[in-house]
Design an enzyme around this catalytic site. Structure first.
Site, PDB file in Angstrom:
ATOM      1  N   ASP A   2      -6.502  -6.042   4.841  1.00  0.00           N
ATOM      2  CA  ASP A   2      -5.942  -4.699   4.695  1.00  0.00           C
ATOM      3  C   ASP A   2      -6.083  -3.943   6.011  1.00  0.00           C
ATOM      4  O   ASP A   2      -7.202  -3.678   6.459  1.00  0.00           O
ATOM      5  CB  ASP A   2      -6.717  -4.002   3.561  1.00  0.00           C
ATOM      6  CG  ASP A   2      -6.201  -2.614   3.224  1.00  0.00           C
ATOM      7  OD1 ASP A   2      -5.158  -2.219   3.762  1.00  0.00           O
ATOM      8  OD2 ASP A   2      -6.867  -1.930   2.426  1.00  0.00           O
ATOM      9  N   MET A  29     -12.349   3.542  -1.786  1.00  0.00           N
ATOM     10  CA  MET A  29     -13.098   3.895  -0.571  1.00  0.00           C
ATOM     11  C   MET A  29     -13.868   5.165  -0.903  1.00  0.00           C
ATOM     12  O   MET A  29     -13.580   6.253  -0.395  1.00  0.00           O
ATOM     13  CB  MET A  29     -12.119   4.104   0.596  1.00  0.00           C
ATOM     14  CG  MET A  29     -11.551   2.784   1.105  1.00  0.00           C
ATOM     15  SD  MET A  29     -10.094   3.025   2.131  1.00  0.00           S
ATOM     16  CE  MET A  29      -8.840   3.094   0.871  1.00  0.00           C
ATOM     17  N   MET A  82      -9.541   7.571  -1.652  1.00  0.00           N
ATOM     18  CA  MET A  82     -10.472   8.045  -0.608  1.00  0.00           C
ATOM     19  C   MET A  82     -11.091   9.360  -1.052  1.00  0.00           C
ATOM     20  O   MET A  82     -10.378  10.240  -1.549  1.00  0.00           O
ATOM     21  CB  MET A  82      -9.713   8.271   0.696  1.00  0.00           C
ATOM     22  CG  MET A  82      -8.940   7.058   1.153  1.00  0.00           C
ATOM     23  SD  MET A  82      -8.109   7.406   2.701  1.00  0.00           S
ATOM     24  CE  MET A  82      -7.134   5.910   2.896  1.00  0.00           C
ATOM     25  N   MET A 136     -11.518  -5.826   5.524  1.00  0.00           N
ATOM     26  CA  MET A 136     -10.783  -4.741   6.191  1.00  0.00           C
ATOM     27  C   MET A 136     -10.494  -5.155   7.627  1.00  0.00           C
ATOM     28  O   MET A 136     -11.412  -5.529   8.375  1.00  0.00           O
ATOM     29  CB  MET A 136     -11.598  -3.442   6.198  1.00  0.00           C
ATOM     30  CG  MET A 136     -11.739  -2.755   4.848  1.00  0.00           C
ATOM     31  SD  MET A 136     -10.179  -2.372   4.030  1.00  0.00           S
ATOM     32  CE  MET A 136      -9.372  -1.272   5.196  1.00  0.00           C
ATOM     33  N   HIS A 164      -0.921  -1.713  -4.044  1.00  0.00           N
ATOM     34  CA  HIS A 164      -2.268  -1.406  -3.549  1.00  0.00           C
ATOM     35  C   HIS A 164      -2.448   0.113  -3.564  1.00  0.00           C
ATOM     36  O   HIS A 164      -1.661   0.844  -2.956  1.00  0.00           O
ATOM     37  CB  HIS A 164      -2.388  -1.974  -2.136  1.00  0.00           C
ATOM     38  CG  HIS A 164      -3.737  -1.858  -1.520  1.00  0.00           C
ATOM     39  ND1 HIS A 164      -4.749  -2.758  -1.774  1.00  0.00           N
ATOM     40  CD2 HIS A 164      -4.250  -0.962  -0.650  1.00  0.00           C
ATOM     41  CE1 HIS A 164      -5.822  -2.420  -1.082  1.00  0.00           C
ATOM     42  NE2 HIS A 164      -5.547  -1.324  -0.395  1.00  0.00           N
ATOM     43  N   HIS A 174      -8.154   0.087  -4.545  1.00  0.00           N
ATOM     44  CA  HIS A 174      -9.128  -0.063  -3.463  1.00  0.00           C
ATOM     45  C   HIS A 174      -9.925   1.241  -3.372  1.00  0.00           C
ATOM     46  O   HIS A 174      -9.412   2.255  -2.905  1.00  0.00           O
ATOM     47  CB  HIS A 174      -8.356  -0.352  -2.164  1.00  0.00           C
ATOM     48  CG  HIS A 174      -9.199  -0.435  -0.940  1.00  0.00           C
ATOM     49  ND1 HIS A 174      -8.663  -0.378   0.332  1.00  0.00           N
ATOM     50  CD2 HIS A 174     -10.533  -0.591  -0.760  1.00  0.00           C
ATOM     51  CE1 HIS A 174      -9.631  -0.484   1.221  1.00  0.00           C
ATOM     52  NE2 HIS A 174     -10.773  -0.607   0.589  1.00  0.00           N
ATOM     53  N   ASP A 226      -4.910   3.106  -2.722  1.00  0.00           N
ATOM     54  CA  ASP A 226      -6.065   3.473  -1.901  1.00  0.00           C
ATOM     55  C   ASP A 226      -6.662   4.794  -2.344  1.00  0.00           C
ATOM     56  O   ASP A 226      -6.014   5.833  -2.244  1.00  0.00           O
ATOM     57  CB  ASP A 226      -5.620   3.621  -0.441  1.00  0.00           C
ATOM     58  CG  ASP A 226      -5.330   2.287   0.209  1.00  0.00           C
ATOM     59  OD1 ASP A 226      -6.234   1.442   0.252  1.00  0.00           O
ATOM     60  OD2 ASP A 226      -4.181   2.097   0.664  1.00  0.00           O
ATOM     61  N   SER A 253       0.840  -1.204   0.000  1.00  0.00           N
ATOM     62  CA  SER A 253       0.000   0.000   0.000  1.00  0.00           C
ATOM     63  C   SER A 253       0.869   1.246   0.000  1.00  0.00           C
ATOM     64  O   SER A 253       1.545   1.558   0.989  1.00  0.00           O
ATOM     65  CB  SER A 253      -0.908   0.028   1.229  1.00  0.00           C
ATOM     66  OG  SER A 253      -1.505   1.304   1.308  1.00  0.00           O
TER      67      SER A 253
HETATM   68  C1  DX5 Z   1      -6.648   2.033   5.001  1.00  0.00           C
HETATM   69  C2  DX5 Z   1      -6.092   1.534   3.699  1.00  0.00           C
HETATM   70  C3  DX5 Z   1      -4.907   0.663   3.803  1.00  0.00           C
HETATM   71  C4  DX5 Z   1      -3.707   1.257   4.489  1.00  0.00           C
HETATM   72  C5  DX5 Z   1      -3.053   0.124   5.225  1.00  0.00           C
HETATM   73  O1  DX5 Z   1      -7.907   2.542   4.782  1.00  0.00           O
HETATM   74  O2  DX5 Z   1      -7.087   0.811   2.977  1.00  0.00           O
HETATM   75  O3  DX5 Z   1      -4.553   0.092   2.542  1.00  0.00           O
HETATM   76  O4  DX5 Z   1      -2.773   1.846   3.643  1.00  0.00           O
HETATM   77  O5  DX5 Z   1      -2.008   0.650   5.969  1.00  0.00           O
HETATM   78  P1  DX5 Z   1      -1.240  -0.130   7.116  1.00  0.00           P
HETATM   79  O6  DX5 Z   1      -0.649  -1.368   6.493  1.00  0.00           O
HETATM   80  O7  DX5 Z   1      -0.254   0.863   7.576  1.00  0.00           O
HETATM   81  O8  DX5 Z   1      -2.280  -0.483   8.154  1.00  0.00           O
HETATM   82 ZN    ZN Z   2      -6.566  -0.332   1.165  1.00  0.00          ZN
END
Ligand code: DX5
Ligand code: ZN
Length: 215
Positions: free
Chosen positions: A175, A68, A37, A137, A33, A66, A35, A8
């Site tokens: 994740d 969100m 948001m 999650m 990965h 991913h 993310d 990620s």
């Molecule tokens: C959180 C993300 C993750 C995040 C995980 O909402 O979806 O992908 O980057 O980070 P770590 O591995 O630091 O928990």
């Molecule tokens: Zn994620």
């Protein structure tokens, strides 16, 4: 099932994103990965289509996107055009789930559905025959660097058991809060794709960190 590691980049140094991607690739990660948001589905903003498009050419690994975001359907084409290989949307997002699955498939991409920690496995199970990956999650989505929620382990086992009963080669991705200790627990529960952000990017030796996650 071979354990795959998806790095990620939320925890990468954004000033040197190209180098960070090379570091993950050289360290033996299987996927990147990404993310996304929207400040609405989760209380944070990250990055989107233009960033994916730019970094796509720095790295040969598959991009595991991913989403969100509240309205995933609206952005599938843009992420597909930018170079996504897999797109995962949230079961708790808006829109017709079957329609979103079809849309991602129509672009030739892998399809995933994600569930937040408080959403029961039973809500995702009706879709597992139609997707490639279930993303459980293991923290509340929105931020990197949070602590793993152990109550999510039972859900991984439940989904794996159901996939095996149906004879489905389902990927189960986890994740949030994945490091060398929690990785063993999620693998034992039935996960085979491990997302890791802060643990990998804050490590001195990422190749060693990747090996420690594979168990
Ligand atoms: C959180 C993300 C993750 C995040 C995980 O909402 O979806 O992908 O980057 O980070 P770590 O591995 O630091 O928990
Ligand atoms: Zn994620």
């Amino acid at each position: 099932m071979k354990t795959k590691i998806s790095a990620s980049i939320l925890s990468a140094d954004f000033a040197r994103l190209g180098d960070e991607l090379s570091r993950a690739e050289k360290a033996g990660c299987d996927m990147i990965h990404f993310d996304v948001m929207d400040g609405h589905f989760v209380p944070n903003l990250s990055y989107g289509v233009p960033v994916l498009k730019s970094i796509r050419r720095c790295c040969d690994l598959p991009f595991d996107v991913h989403l969100m975001i509240t309205d995933p359907l609206k952005y599938i084409d843009a992420f597909a055009d930018a170079g996504a290989d897999h797109i995962t949307f949230h079961l708790e997002a808006e829109g017709d789930r079957r329609g979103i699955i079809e849309k991602i498939r129509s672009r030739g991409l892998g399809v995933g559905i994600s569930v937040k920690p408080n959403t029961p496995a039973g809500e995702l199970i009706p879709y597992i025959a139609d997707i490639d990956m279930a993303l459980v999650m293991t923290v509340e989505p929105g931020f990197g660097g949070q602590g793993f929620i152990p109550e999510t382990l039972g859900k991984i086992t439940e989904i794996r058991r159901e996939a095996e009963r149906l004879g489905l080669p389902l990927d189960i991705e986890v994740d949030g809060g994945i490091g060398k200790n929690t990785s063993k627990k999620v693998i034992a529960a039935g996960a085979n794709v491990l997302v890791s952000g802060s643990y990998l990017f804050k490590s001195e030796d990422m190749a060693e960190a990747v090996r420690s996650l594979r168990g």
